[in-house]
Enzyme design. Structure first.
Site, short mmCIF file in Angstrom:
data_model
loop_
_atom_site.label_atom_id
_atom_site.label_comp_id
_atom_site.label_asym_id
_atom_site.label_seq_id
_atom_site.Cartn_x
_atom_site.Cartn_y
_atom_site.Cartn_z
N HIS A 100 0.79 -1.24 0.00
CA HIS A 100 0.00 0.00 0.00
C HIS A 100 0.83 1.29 0.00
O HIS A 100 0.69 2.13 -0.88
CB HIS A 100 -0.88 0.06 1.26
CG HIS A 100 -1.82 -1.07 1.44
ND1 HIS A 100 -2.95 -1.24 0.67
CD2 HIS A 100 -1.84 -2.09 2.34
CE1 HIS A 100 -3.61 -2.30 1.08
NE2 HIS A 100 -2.96 -2.84 2.09
C1 BDR Z 1 -3.01 1.23 5.25
O1 BDR Z 1 -3.28 0.84 6.60
C2 BDR Z 1 -2.10 0.43 7.23
O2 BDR Z 1 -2.30 -0.79 7.86
C3 BDR Z 1 -1.04 0.33 6.18
O3 BDR Z 1 0.23 0.69 6.67
C4 BDR Z 1 -1.51 1.29 5.12
O4 BDR Z 1 -1.05 2.59 5.37
C5 BDR Z 1 -3.69 0.26 4.31
O5 BDR Z 1 -5.06 0.28 4.51
#
Ligand code: BDR
Ligand code: CA
Length: 335
Positions: free
Chosen positions: A257
């Site tokens: 992500h």
């Molecule tokens: C986002 O939520 C966090 O768990 C990850 O680091 C990312 O920024 C994904 O939904």
């Protein structure tokens, strides 16, 4: 050259974003500002220092930020995804042998919001703010300095989802759910903001063979990404939450992500975007839901009038982004 301040809650995929920013020849990583989210802000700050130490980048400043959301009660941390240490259970191993004697990056006397304001005032129009955690620090900085949008070059946000199902509720993505009031406040003002949400990040999966390649060929960044991703990839492969995403790949894989937000800075043409008024639902069963006007109607409705355009990424050349991430970490390897 992109001068980047990364607002982050490290975080396994946050660590990938830190590595990508540090290794990319067109990025100068100025600082990590920390926020609660995947873990407590204390752990996030400690993890930021630890990651910078492992990566031999203790010159990058760290500023500690918000411990709790702006309005709502805190939600549980994402231990099940990122481990109880927030870093895939790699902490507290000793820093990488090659950097065993490095001092940890200094934590600023300024809190994250003031650090961001101060940096933006000192270099107006130069800083790209990349936010990959809950938007609490960004909303706080905006409240303290309403001219912030004119002082920065761009704001790139990992968060939200438009068409793709949420990852913490059917409607919500984790960063926006963790502080929906902050996220909605950010989209109320006019600044060059781009949202990189699950619509694209769930397409950019990184497989175990890619991670093993990083381990073998990408020096200290590859080593830590490999180790921290063992817990994270187990979540992606074993737990039902992300099964749909994993099915898109042919081997155990996980989403990268936050690294996708760095990709949106260095290769924006890999993304297809829409622009329109944007909001985040702050209360009720749809809390955390991100919505953007894709029609161009400029709805004459109370909640939607006078909202500036925000840009949201809706499609991505996923292979191009993943390959650039891998090639950047390998070609510009940190030792
Ligand atoms: C986002 O939520 C966090 O768990 C990850 O680091 C990312 O920024 C994904 O939904
Ligand atoms: Ca994050």
């Amino acid at each position: 050259m992109h001068k980047v301040i990364l607002d982050t809650d490290p975080g396994v995929d946050d660590t990938m974003a830190i590595a990508y920013a540090l290794c990319h020849p067109e990025v100068q990583l100025l600082a990590l500002t920390t926020v609660f989210g995947n873990t407590s802000v204390e752990f996030a700050t400690r993890n930021a220092q630890y990651v910078l130490d492992c990566f031999g980048a203790v010159e990058v400043e760290v500023a500690k930020g918000a411990a709790i959301p702006s309005v709502q009660s805190p939600l549980p941390y994402a231990d099940v995804v990122h481990g109880p240490d927030g870093l895939g259970t790699v902490y507290p191993l000793q820093p990488h042998a090659l950097k065993a004697h490095a001092a940890y990056a200094t934590v600023s006397n300024l809190d994250a919001a003031d650090f961001i304001i101060d940096a933006a005032r000192k270099a107006p129009g130069e800083i790209t703010l990349v936010a990959v955690g809950p938007l609490t620090n960004i909303a706080l900085a905006l409240a303290r300095e309403p001219k912030l949008p004119t002082l920065i070059r761009a704001l790139v946000i990992m968060g939200g989802t438009v068409d793709e199902p949420g990852n913490v509720s059917p409607l919500a993505e984790a960063n926006f759910l963790n502080d929906p009031h902050a996220a909605d406040a950010v989209f109320a003002v006019d600044w060059p903001a781009t949202v990189v949400g699950l619509d694209v990040t769930h397409d950019i999966m990184i497989g175990d063979s890619h991670l093993a390649r990083l381990r073998d060929e990408a020096g200290v960044t590859g080593d830590l990404i490999w180790r921290s991703s063992r817990f994270y990839i187990d979540f992606y492969t074993q737990k039902g939450a992300a099964a749909a995403a994993v099915e898109k790949g042919s081997e155990p894989a996980c989403a990268m992500h936050d690294a996708a937000a760095i990709a949106a800075v260095v290769m924006p043409d890999a993304f297809k975007t829409v622009a329109g008024a944007a909001r985040v639902v702050a209360e009720g069963m749809a809390t955390g839901q991100f919505a953007i006007d894709r029609t161009g109607y400029h709805y004459a409705m109370p909640h939607w009038q006078e909202r500036p355009d925000t840009i949201a990424c809706m499609a991505v050349d996923a292979a191009r982004v993943r390959d650039d991430f891998l090639n950047t970490l390998i070609t510009h390897k940190r030792h």
